[in-house]
Structure formats: structure tokens, C-alpha cells
Scaffold this active site. Structure first.
Site, PDB file in Angstrom:
ATOM      1  N   HIS A 284       0.811  -1.217   0.000  1.00 21.57           N
ATOM      2  CA  HIS A 284       0.000   0.000   0.000  1.00 21.57           C
ATOM      3  C   HIS A 284       0.847   1.271   0.000  1.00 21.57           C
ATOM      4  O   HIS A 284       0.303   2.367   0.079  1.00 21.57           O
ATOM      5  CB  HIS A 284      -0.911   0.007   1.238  1.00 21.57           C
ATOM      6  CG  HIS A 284      -1.755  -1.228   1.354  1.00 21.57           C
ATOM      7  ND1 HIS A 284      -2.847  -1.450   0.555  1.00 21.57           N
ATOM      8  CD2 HIS A 284      -1.633  -2.315   2.163  1.00 21.57           C
ATOM      9  CE1 HIS A 284      -3.395  -2.621   0.870  1.00 21.57           C
ATOM     10  NE2 HIS A 284      -2.669  -3.164   1.836  1.00 21.57           N
ATOM     11  N   ARG A 285       2.181   1.121  -0.082  1.00 26.61           N
ATOM     12  CA  ARG A 285       3.042   2.301  -0.014  1.00 26.61           C
ATOM     13  C   ARG A 285       2.779   3.256  -1.178  1.00 26.61           C
ATOM     14  O   ARG A 285       2.775   4.470  -1.015  1.00 26.61           O
ATOM     15  CB  ARG A 285       4.515   1.888   0.023  1.00 26.61           C
ATOM     16  CG  ARG A 285       5.452   3.068   0.307  1.00 26.61           C
ATOM     17  CD  ARG A 285       6.899   2.621   0.442  1.00 26.61           C
ATOM     18  NE  ARG A 285       7.154   2.030   1.743  1.00 26.61           N
ATOM     19  CZ  ARG A 285       7.605   0.800   1.944  1.00 26.61           C
ATOM     20  NH1 ARG A 285       7.846   0.022   0.911  1.00 26.61           N
ATOM     21  NH2 ARG A 285       7.814   0.352   3.147  1.00 26.61           N
ATOM     22  N   GLY A 286       2.561   2.693  -2.367  1.00 23.52           N
ATOM     23  CA  GLY A 286       2.293   3.528  -3.532  1.00 23.52           C
ATOM     24  C   GLY A 286       1.011   4.332  -3.383  1.00 23.52           C
ATOM     25  O   GLY A 286       0.972   5.527  -3.707  1.00 23.52           O
TER      26      GLY A 286
END
Length: 345
Positions: A284-286
Site C-alpha cells: 500500500h506504499r504507492g
């Protein structure tokens, strides 16, 4: 540590006078507005002015108020162990003003030189901690610039990215530890033709931009004229751009102040998740970085909420280095799909 009023006049090319490279300039500004975006990875060949842009932006920004300690702690915290000990003793923390600067990390750096080291012999003899600051101490609240980051040893990259993510550097030796803040804007450069970064390292950089030599003849002429003018009479050239420099510095300052007030509408969350899911991005970093970058841009533009326009302008720099590529699959095809998805916003 040198106070701002003790430093000599520095002759640095004005940020606002830099021709083109708009994506790179924007990516750096967004990281200044919100350092939690996670830095910038710059892909491109040498001689395209990458370090000049970073150094110019650092010089543009107004002085920071910091604690007069080896780690440039923020008056608002977090604090290093030295400042914590002073506070526990009821001693005041002296505040000074310093300019941001670009701290360069050499390729052959050792772990001790990066993180710092604890003098065990001194601790055994005196019973007190003695910490020798490393490069991360100097990088706190500065730009940390790494040329050819893809050529760094993997364990050094690991340590670096861990510190960047946590904003804290903790060194422990034989049961003795020392902690200090390590909040910096991480800027790495690489030429993909000289080797790639592992995907897990790529993902840890918040934004990624591609820089190329400028092909337009008129722009190339303008670069030559401005550079020659700067080299001939730097003071006059700097004065020529002073107003634009001051205006941009004020705009960035206001964007930092108003960042937390920018709202994220429900439809923005939906659009981000829709595209990152279609691209099959890992983790989910993007998604989170895209929201942060868009919020910083909205704040820079003086908006009260994120719109699709911010998503479009930041999408490429957030997602291009996170695209999945299967063996023998052409990454350019994935980039084309990303362009199409952003155009449909």
C-alpha cells in the site's frame, strides 16, 4: 555547528533560474513540503544538472530553527539523547537558525561512518556514553544526496532506507545505545544502464523522475546564456532572480503551514485504489505516497482539497518505478498503460 549569521556568502545558482527539468523541481519541492513522502529517485544520464537543482533548492529555503546540538534537533522534537538529558536536568535548549544544505553520501561509506559509533572504551572507563556522530547526524533536516545509489552495497541501502522511513537513527553496541533524529529528504540518482536497484529498494523511494539532456535548441541556448551570465557576475545574476526566489520560498513555506488543512475527498481515495489495483501494485506504499504527494501539490497551489488534477500531475512520479514487470515483459508497455489510466482520470 555554524550559525546562519556566521556563514560566508555562498555563490549558488538560483533555483528559479534553472531551465526546464520541471518534473524534478516539482518532486523535490513536494518532498520539502511533506518529507514523509519519502524522497526522490532520479533516473538519467550524467551532466543533466541533478545535483545543481538539489543544491539550489536547499539554498532557496529559509533558515530552520534548530537546537544547538550536533544533531540539529527540531525545537518541537524528536530529540537526541543529549537533548533529552539536558531536559531531564532542567537545562534550557539553545535555539539557533541554520540553512538547509545538501549532504553527499560517498559510495564507499562504511556502516560506522553512516550511522555513527559508540566509544565503548570511554563508556567502560567513565560510565558515560560517548557517541561519534555519523553522516545521518549531519543529514538531519537536510537533503541527503546519493549519486549512483544503485552502486551502493545492499546492506548500506537497507540501513539508509530504514532510517529514512523511521526518522530515527539508533546505534547499539554491547548493550549501550544512542538515539538521534534522522529526518532528511533522500535524493538518489542512478543511470539504469549501469545496473538496477532491487524492486524492494525502488518501492521505498517516494517519487521517481526521469531526466534527459534537453534537445530543444532554444532552451539549450538559454541554458548557456544564463550560465555564462552567472559565471561572469554571480552577484548581479542572483539579484536578478531574487524576487522570484523570495516568492517561491514564501509559497513553499505557506504550503508547509497549510498542508494538514488540505482535505482528501472520498472520490480521490476511490480513484487512487482503482488505478493501483488495476496495475496490481504490491503493498500500500504507492497508494499512500500518491495521496501525500497530491496533498502537498494541492497545498502548494493554495487549494483546500485534492482534485483529480493533482492526481494526474503526481501519478507518473509516484507509480512509474512501482510498475510490476514479469520476466521477458516489456516495461514500456506497462508505462503506456499507466499513461492511459492517468489520462482517464
Amino acid at each position: 555547528m555554524e550559525r546562519e549569521d556566521e556563514k560566508p556568502f555562498r555563490v549558488i545558482y538560483p533555483f528559479t533560474a534553472i531551465v526546464d527539468q520541471e518534473e524534478l523541481k516539482l518532486a523535490l519541492i513536494l518532498n520539502v513540503i511533506d518529507p514523509l513522502i519519502g524522497g526522490v529517485l532520479i533516473m538519467g544520464e550524467k551532466g543533466t544538472g541533478k545535483s545543481t537543482v538539489v543544491r539550489a533548492l536547499a539554498d532557496l529555503l529559509p533558515p530552520l530553527e534548530v537546537i544547538n546540538c550536533p544533531f540539529r534537533c527540531s525545537p518541537h522534537g524528536p530529540y537526541c539523547d543529549l537533548c533529552k538529558e539536558k531536559l531531564e536536568r532542567g537545562e534550557p535548549l539553545e535555539k539557533i537558525k541554520v540553512k538547509m544544505e545538501m549532504v553527499e553520501l560517498p559510495l564507499g561509506i562504511t556502516e560506522d561512518r553512516l550511522l555513527g559509533s559508540i566509544d565503548l572504551e570511554y563508556a567502560l572507563i567513565t560510565g558515560k556514553k560517548k557517541f561519534e556522530p555519523g553522516l545521518l547526524a549531519r543529514a538531519n533536516q537536510n537533503f541527503l544526496y546519493i549519486d549512483e545509489v544503485n552502486l551502493l552495497e545492499d546492506h548500506i541501502v537497507d540501513l539508509l532506507l530504514d532510517s529514512a522511513a523511521m526518522g530515527i537513527n539508533r546505534v547499539e553496541r554491547e548493550g549501550i545505545s544512542f538515539t538521534h533524529p534522522a529526518r532528511f529528504v533522500l535524493v538518489g540518482t542512478m543511470n539504469p544502464e549501469e545496473g538496477e536497484l532491487r524492486p524492494q529498494f525502488l518501492d521505498r523511494f517516494g517519487l521517481c523522475v526521469e531526466v534527459h539532456a534537453i534537445k530543444d535548441k532554444e532552451l539549450r541556448k538559454e541554458i548557456l546564456k544564463r550560465r555564462l551570465s552567472f559565471d561572469t557576475d554571480p552577484e548581479s545574476f542572483i539579484n536578478l532572480w531574487r524576487k522570484e526566489q523570495e516568492n517561491l520560498a514564501k509559497k513553499i513555506y505557506l504550503a508547509k503551514e497549510n498542508l494538514s488543512k488540505v482535505k482528501v475527498p472520498e472520490e480521490i481515495y476511490e480513484k487512487v485504489v482503482e488505478i493501483t489495483t488495476e496495475l496490481k501494485l504490491d503493498g500500500h506504499r504507492g497508494d499512500l505516497t500518491w495521496i501525500k504527494a497530491s496533498r502537498a501539490l494541492a497545498s502548494l497551489e493554495g487549494k483546500e482539497k485534492i482534485t483529480k488534477e493533482e492526481l494526474k500531475r503526481t501519478g507518473l512520479m509516484v507509480l512509474r518505478h512501482r510498475l510490476k514487470r514479469l520476466p521477458f515483459e516489456d516495461i514500456e508497455r506497462e508505462k503506456e498503460r499507466l499513461y492511459e489510466l492517468l489520462e482517464r482520470l
